[in-house]
Write an enzyme that holds these catalytic residues in place. Structure first.
Site, mmCIF file in Angstrom:
data_model
loop_
_atom_site.group_PDB
_atom_site.id
_atom_site.type_symbol
_atom_site.label_atom_id
_atom_site.label_comp_id
_atom_site.label_asym_id
_atom_site.label_seq_id
_atom_site.Cartn_x
_atom_site.Cartn_y
_atom_site.Cartn_z
ATOM 1 N N TYR A 86 40.280 23.582 29.967
ATOM 2 C CA TYR A 86 41.423 22.714 30.195
ATOM 3 C C TYR A 86 41.162 21.265 29.803
ATOM 4 C CZ TYR A 86 44.181 26.250 32.477
ATOM 5 O OH TYR A 86 44.919 27.349 32.730
ATOM 6 N N ASP B 132 35.386 54.113 40.356
ATOM 7 C CA ASP B 132 36.440 55.077 40.049
ATOM 8 C C ASP B 132 35.938 56.039 38.993
ATOM 9 O OD1 ASP B 132 38.258 53.986 41.735
ATOM 10 O OD2 ASP B 132 39.306 52.809 40.205
ATOM 11 N N GLU C 209 33.183 49.356 43.213
ATOM 12 C CA GLU C 209 33.932 48.744 42.128
ATOM 13 C C GLU C 209 35.019 47.835 42.666
ATOM 14 O OE1 GLU C 209 35.853 51.565 39.556
ATOM 15 O OE2 GLU C 209 37.372 50.123 38.938
#
Ligand SMILES: [Mg+2]
Ligand SMILES: [Mg+2]
Lengths: 365, 486, 382, 486
Positions: A107, A245, A193
């Site tokens: 930025y 997962d 996770e």
């Protein structure tokens, strides 16, 4: 650039880096004054390749390649421009002993950097050039990781007393290098996770019955999370298990923990946790643990493409062939499922059945 | 050689006389006289005399005059007086260009030289033409010739009406009126100087240098180059000289203008005479990589038989002049000119021309760039140079923001800055200059910069691709979104 | 139990505003039991029927703006216009059954004294009745329905709310019976705001701060915390890392109630999204349904604002994107937005540019703190 | 009335005789006799005699016979004997249908009744036709007539070859062979019963009720409805009676089959005679909202002049029978039939027909639905009913998972379940039954269900109720971009 540093080890890291930056600047000036184009060599690293035969040096922490930046090519000059701008910011950070995020840096000159990835790239270039890790530049990620369990440590002045309420989430500190006084009675580390699984465990009071430390990187782990995990593994000498997962992203996250990411390959040696075990969910778990059919989602074309690409990674064949077999099975079965799918029969299935059976049955690879 | 007008014949005769002067390598005079007698005789007497090498009849034998196109304003008769240095007498001839066969040349009785050692020729004819128009054309030719800047020929042009005593017009054309070059100077140098003069006079629009535009001769940036054909059989070599001049014309002064505006007139000389450009040379101009020098050629147009180059990014008051001169190094003497086998056949010559033009202009551009450091950068270098202020600012920032005073001092001295009082701006400018100069230097030799390969090793495309994929470090899988949000 | 039930029979009738409260599990269970009994009663009446479910509409048309002159506090709320889930209505039967299904799930979760994530709930429902809940979206929508029916927050239904919020500064929070947490010694990462709303509700708060600064961005928060800005200007820093979650709003609201004299000042990007974030803290939002407006706080806009722009370097501006313009458009058409806010939006649209708070770093990393301090001292907020 | 064959003429004469019997409201007999003498005479003697009202000549005056189409197998002569109850003698006529004008009717000498009080007619003709075919057609007609189930008419059909003593065939057709209805029963009831018989005999495929398919008469679900034209000028009223019967045909027995398979033959009667259906009635059938009763009409096909309805979601062994009967309530006596102005013009009647058919069938469907609770639900109700198990299971789940015994007890008592030993299944079934019954009840009267169902909770009076279609909610307001954030 020529001229390697001759700095004694006793100096603080930031002083060493500042000297390196100064040397770099000086080198530029010397070249310019001699009317030579500066030539900047940047090593390139990778943490894996797709060579079918395992004759590669991806695990050796050695650069696989070099890039040469000169003033003769516009793209190079742009990269150099970005790199110098970032370097200037880094020098200020180090001198003032401040920290900044990649986003902050972006930025500061958004119209020059154009995109966050340009800044990320420059930061990586600088780390490679300066032979340091990102945090040495005082560039930190806004920490995303969570930790709970049987551990107490101090970061700077702040005491992280997880033990007093082992089922309460604490943010993983951003300044991992400032962590000291680690006290733990945990027997293992469980890396999950996703945040939702983390909260599931917290809600189930998992750490009451299990003397462990639970960590979540909330998706792809950020650097503080990975460094923190590594720090714990190195200091506590306890095993770490990873629960992701059963889908390509989960698997990729798992490999990120174990082998590091390609993007940060130059720093893999500080970030990867080779000791980590895969606890689950394996594609083969869907039958073993009676995951209902409707919770098995078909792999998308994108998923399949990703799996096929991952299967080629050299480290799988070389170091964890069993992982590769499971991944292959995922592709063959054509379905994926999330950890939550295991809990449909009982909310505390993870806590009471799944994780214990995996741990005690040594069903992890 | 066939002529369709008396005017063209005259110009040719002047040009021939000029060549005889040039080749004599002595200080010569070429006089062109136009005399009429308005009251008694409508015809104009034209006399072209030179003190150059004597002329040979061969020159005249090949001349033809096409009757059909010409009004019957001339009887076709040329009177020729000529003698070479070795001759003991002055030969007199009369040639009827309107006739053919053996009867066209009549040898008249010679004049004695009485042992005097001189050479020279005089050609006279008498015709009914407009003296003012002819005078203008001859004037134009002589001015163009002046660009070649042959130092040993002085030209005098005289016109008068013998019945009007005040009517006498006389002008002398001398090479190098402003700058005395040593006689031994190469023809290219002469050409350069000639073009400079031409430019300083705004392309002969002024009779003298424009002092309002050019206070110093050096304000015209000139680059020159020579290319020679490598086929060097029989000691004849085709030479192409090119000179490029860049100048600024003040837009304030109304006398400061160029005939073709922003466009560049390409002056073309062939064998030391003004000539129209060959198509092959035009093609050559098109194929030059002007961008390498920061120039953007638009199109090439032909106007009045002249090739004009249009530029795309030229600043409004900047003008480019180009002169090309193609000649055989061993210019044959008039006696042997047509018989030397070494002269390339026209077709061949055009091919050679093309490559010679390209090379000569490239050399002259390189010369220009080398002499005028920082100008004529390639588009690529210009783009890269745009980064210089940023880079300089950042590097200066690195130095100034450093808390290490020794380091700062060291940097100052590296930059050759004496005192520590230098402000950011001075520092920045100093660094920027250096960066710019490196960029410019790198641009000088574009082939050399290619030597450094971007990668020392083969690039691994696959890895590159994966890097990009993995850039989103904190990638959230789609299924994670709403969970983490809640 | 009995008296609980009778009291809950009226749990919504006395309100003009409709809101979902944080309700203890026992009472949520009682409400569910009342629902079951009521359903059975009507089903078994002499003129039996399947009762319709009256839900508070979560539509803009049902939103009202409350401007309070005394407290300067404005908020968006949902009025009690009702949309109906009816088994009998064409194509609406599924939604009706879904509400009951989720109610059953939540009831069981509450009995187990557990909490679930919406994802877990989805999987349980997917497994139980895949035809009713083919996607997570259906679950999320039905949970909103249930909130609107039972008028209790999602949290009360046993659904886990993780918070992204962080807090730092001169605030001491103490859970009864536990050690106090001093938010001024929590490093740059701040203290995480728990998603456990009842825990937040119980916290004993103590502060010597004079201001509360709400920060849009995590990184800015981190910077201010690292610089220990709250020691220069005695303040509490709070961030939700973007659009605020319930827990963050809840805690902010609690602090502002506990210490009503502290002005709440927002530091957001100078773009429409920044203002929208501020407005969500300030007014709540209709989309958050009944849970939303209760935690409206009188937030003031500290920066970045139009008159700060001259000090920003040109290069830190980027052009507005389509999404920005969309947000700007809806902000402009909002009834609740005060005029001087609208003027800022107009300025953004007219200039066609946006700037981020980080642009202040152009003047050095420590400039940010100075900037805020100066603005606070000059009372330069609207 | 024009006839193109002797067969059709015969059927008409039988039908007329039937009407005379019906209208007499006394127990009457209608005898049809076919007599041939195969050895001596090729012609068949046909006699149609009835004990109904006497016939009027008007009936016969309008009869025409189209010669062209008819083989010359009949002389056109009808002999008629008739007497009404008030007549003192029996009139004898002879009519030649092949003639026109006044000569066609010949009055023959009357027979004396000798004071006997009876009425009746006999029409005889002699023609060369195939007796078997004619017999079959008459048989068919009489069987169809039987559906009307007029109680006061007994029909006897006799056929014999006088030369072959064993050839005599005799059949008696009596209304209501199985079920004795009181004489006063309405014609609709008779029609119902007649259709029932028809269905029980698998559409007259069997001579008697199929006992393998139907053990009880009630297994055929019958609904009936009457619609009357509201235009009631001159005491004539158009009546439409409709009866619908739903039956199951066992597929095991090969004798159990229906001529048109799954399709529904719509039996149509007009003024107490079998008739083909009018197009307007066909249209009416199409426009009925069958779905409201869970029926999905596919298309309507015409086959052999019969309207067949094809259904889309009918279970394979289910059959639907429909009979429609359209008549004027005050059926004119034969004398006045053609002259009463109250009979609607054909065009008008077809319009009225259409609406009457629609209404009559709707009434019969409603009747069916009312009598057979839970059947014939609208598609919508069926859809809703699908949710009943889920809903019941959920609510039972809520009750059983509760740890609060008082709450459970209260639920049990609300459901009328006595003991607490009831298992989940009983509870679920009980709730489901109740839910289903509410759904079914609501479906009975679709207009009524629009009344607002009670809310689960009492609400404020000033509720702005807004009917909302699912999935259109979740409108995002500007400040609501964060909707998923929580
Ligand atoms: Mg995942
Ligand atoms: Mg923003």
């Amino acid at each position: 650039m020529e001229g390697k540093s001759m700095i004694s080890e006793s100096q603080p890291e930031s002083a060493i880096l500042l000297t390196k930056i100064k040397e770099f600047t000086r080198g530029l000036l010397v070249n310019l004054s001699n009317k030579h184009s500066p030539i900047i060599l940047i090593d390139r690293f990778r943490n894996h390749c797709t060579l079918p035969d395992s004759i590669c040096f991806c695990s050796s922490n050695l650069p696989c390649d070099k890039e040469v930046l000169t003033l003769c090519k516009e793209t190079h000059v742009h990269r150099l421009d970005v790199m110098l701008r970032v370097l200037l910011i880094v020098q200020k950070l180090l001198q003032e002993n401040k920290h900044s995020s990649k986003r902050d840096i972006y930025y500061m000159h958004p119209s020059v950097f154009l995109d966050q990835s340009v800044v990320d790239h420059a930061i990586n270039d600088i780390c490679v050039l300066m032979q340091c890790s990102r945090h040495n530049l005082n560039v930190v990620s806004a920490g995303n990781g969570l930790v709970m369990g049987w551990i107490r440590f101090v970061e700077g002045k702040k005491i992280f007393d997880c033990i007093s309420s082992p089922n309460t989430a604490h943010p993983i500190p951003v300044y991992v290098e400032e962590i000291k006084d680690i006290v733990s009675v945990a027997q293992y580390i469980l890396v999950v996770e996703k945040e939702s699984v983390f909260h599931r465990l917290a809600n189930d009071q998992f750490c009451n019955s299990n003397h462990c430390i639970v960590i979540s990187g909330r998706g792809y782990p950020d650097i503080p999370t990975r460094r923190f995990l590594r720090l714990l593994v190195e200091n506590l000498h306890i095993p770490a298990y990873c629960l992701v997962d059963c889908d390509p992203y989960g698997f990729d996250i798992l490999t990120t923990y174990k082998f590091g990411s390609m993007q940060m390959a130059y720093d893999t040696k500080h970030l990867r946790v080779p000791e980590i075990y895969w606890l689950g969910a394996f594609p083969s778990d869907s039958e073993k643990y009676f995951v209902p059919k409707q919770c098995l989602l078909p792999l998308t074309a994108e998923d399949k493409r990703k799996i096929e690409a991952m299967l080629l990674r050299c480290y799988l064949q070389r170091e964890v062939p069993q992982w590769r077999l499971e991944l292959k099975m995922m592709l063959e079965k054509g379905v994926k499922f999330e950890i939550e799918a295991l809990s449909v029969h009982a909310l505390s299935f993870l806590t009471e059945s799944y994780i214990p059976s995996k741990l005690h049955g040594q069903v992890n690879i | 050689m066939e002529f369709s007008s008396v005017q063209k014949l005259c110009l040719h005769l002047i040009s021939s006389a000029y060549q005889r002067c040039r080749l004599s390598e002595q200080i010569c005079r070429l006089s062109v006289g136009l005399t009429c007698s308005s009251s008694s005789d409508p015809s104009l007497k034209i006399s072209i005399s030179d003190t150059g090498l004597g002329s040979s009849l061969v020159e005249f034998q090949e001349m033809r005059f096409s009757f059909a196109n010409v009004a019957d304003n001339w009887d076709g008769m040329l009177s020729i007086k000529t003698t070479s240095i070795s001759d003991s007498e002055i030969h007199n001839y009369q040639i009827n260009l309107k006739e053919s066969g053996s009867s066209r040349i009549t040898k008249l009785p010679s004049d004695a030289k009485n042992g005097a050692k001189f050479s020279g020729s005089e050609v006279c004819l008498s015709t009914i033409v407009n003296p003012d128009l002819l005078l203008a054309e001859i004037h134009n030719l002589l001015e163009k010739m002046l660009i070649l800047n042959i130092p040993n020929v002085a030209i005098q042009l005289v016109a008068e009406d013998s019945d009007v005593p005040e009517s006498r017009y006389e002008e002398v054309f001398l090479a190098n009126t402003c700058e005395q070059l040593p006689i031994s100077t190469s023809s290219l140098e002469h050409l350069k100087s000639g073009l400079e003069d031409y430019v300083l006079k705004h392309g002969n629009n002024l009779s003298d240098h424009c002092t309002s535009c050019f206070t110093r001769r050096e304000e015209v940036k000139v680059g020159s180059g020579v290319a020679c054909s490598s086929e060097n059989r029989l000691h004849t070599e085709l030479v192409m000289e090119a000179v490029l001049a860049i100048s600024n014309i003040s837009t304030q002064n109304t006398t400061c203008f160029r005939e073709y505006g922003d466009k560049t007139e390409v002056l073309y000389f062939k064998d030391f005479s003004p000539s129209t450009m060959s198509p092959s040379s035009m093609k050559a101009l098109k194929s030059i990589d002007w961008k390498r020098y920061g120039l953007h050629l638009g199109r090439i147009v032909e106007q009045d038989g002249i090739a004009l180059l249009e530029w795309e990014n030229l600043p409004t008051d900047t003008h480019i002049d180009i002169v090309l001169h193609s000649y055989l190094k061993q210019y044959p003497t008039s006696e042997t000119a047509k018989h030397i086998t070494g002269i390339p056949a026209p077709r061949k010559r055009s091919q050679i021309d093309r490559s010679l033009v390209k090379r000569a202009i490239k050399f002259s551009l390189d010369d220009l760039k080398a002499k005028h450091f920082g100008d004529f950068l390639s588009s690529r270098a210009l783009q890269i140079r745009n980064y210089a202020p940023d880079l300089a600012q950042t590097i200066a920032g690195l130095i100034f923001s450093s808390s290490d005073l020794n380091f700062q001092r060291e940097c100052f001295s590296l930059l050759g800055l004496q005192s520590q009082d230098v402000g950011t701006e001075i520092m920045e400018n100093s660094i920027m200059e250096k960066i710019v100069s490196v960029i410019e230097m790198n641009d000088k030799d574009p082939d050399k910069s290619k030597e450094i390969a971007p990668f020392l090793f083969e690039e691994d495309d696959h890895i590159q691709e994966e890097l990009e994929v993995e850039f989103q470090e904190n990638y959230l899988s789609p299924l994670d979104l709403d969970i983490n949000m809640f | 139990m009995e008296d609980l039930r009778t009291s809950t029979l009226k749990f919504f009738t006395d309100q003009h505003l409709c809101y979902a409260d944080i309700v203890p599990p026992a009472q949520v269970r009682a409400r569910i039991e009342v629902s079951v009994l009521s359903f059975l009663k009507i089903l078994n009446a002499s003129n039996p029927a399947i009762s319709d479910l009256p839900l508070i509409q979560r539509k803009l048309s049902n939103s009202r703006v409350n401007h309070s002159l005394l407290t300067e506090l404005s908020y968006v709320f949902l009025s009690n216009s009702v949309s109906i889930r009816s088994l009998m209505r064409p194509n609406a039967g599924k939604a009706f059954v879904r509400v009951w299904k989720v109610m059953e799930m939540c009831y069981q979760i509450l009995l187990q004294e557990k909490r679930v994530t919406q994802r877990e709930l989805f999987y349980k429902l997917l497994c139980d009745s895949p035809h009713l809940f083919p996607s997570q979206k259906d679950v999320n929508r039905t949970i909103q329905d249930l909130v609107a029916l039972l008028r209790c927050s999602r949290y009360s239904l046993g659904i886990m709310a993780s918070s992204r919020g962080l807090i730092a500064g001169r605030l001491i929070m103490q859970e009864p019976g536990k050690e106090a947490v001093d938010c001024s010694v929590c490093g740059s990462s701040g203290h995480t705001i728990s998603g456990d709303l009842s825990l937040l509700d119980k916290l004993i708060l103590n502060t010597d701060a004079r201001y509360i600064v709400v920060v849009e961005k995590h990184a800015i928060f981190q910077r201010l915390a690292e610089d220990r800005f709250f020691n220069q200007i005695p303040s509490i820093l709070i961030t939700a890392k973007g659009y605020p979650d319930m827990a963050t709003r809840f805690l902010l609201h609690r602090i502002s109630r506990a210490f009503p004299d502290l002005p709440i000042l927002a530091l957001v990007d100078w773009n429409p999204a920044g203002l929208a974030i501020l407005c969500t803290f300030k007014f709540g939002s209709v989309g958050m349904g009944l849970e939303s407006y209760r935690y409206a706080c009188n937030v003031k806009w500290l920066g970045l604002r139009g008159h700060d722009l001259p000090m920003l370097p040109d290069q830190s501006f980027v052009p507005l994107k389509t999404k920005d313009l969309q947000i700007a458009q809806s902000l402009m058409s909002s009834k609740i937005l005060q005029e001087n806010y609208k003027e800022e939006v107009t300025l953004m649209v007219q200039s066609g540019r946006r700037a981020e708070i980080e642009a202040l770093y152009f003047h050095g990393y420590d400039y940010l703190g100075k900037y805020i301090a100066k603005k606070i001292v000059q009372s330069d907020y609207i």
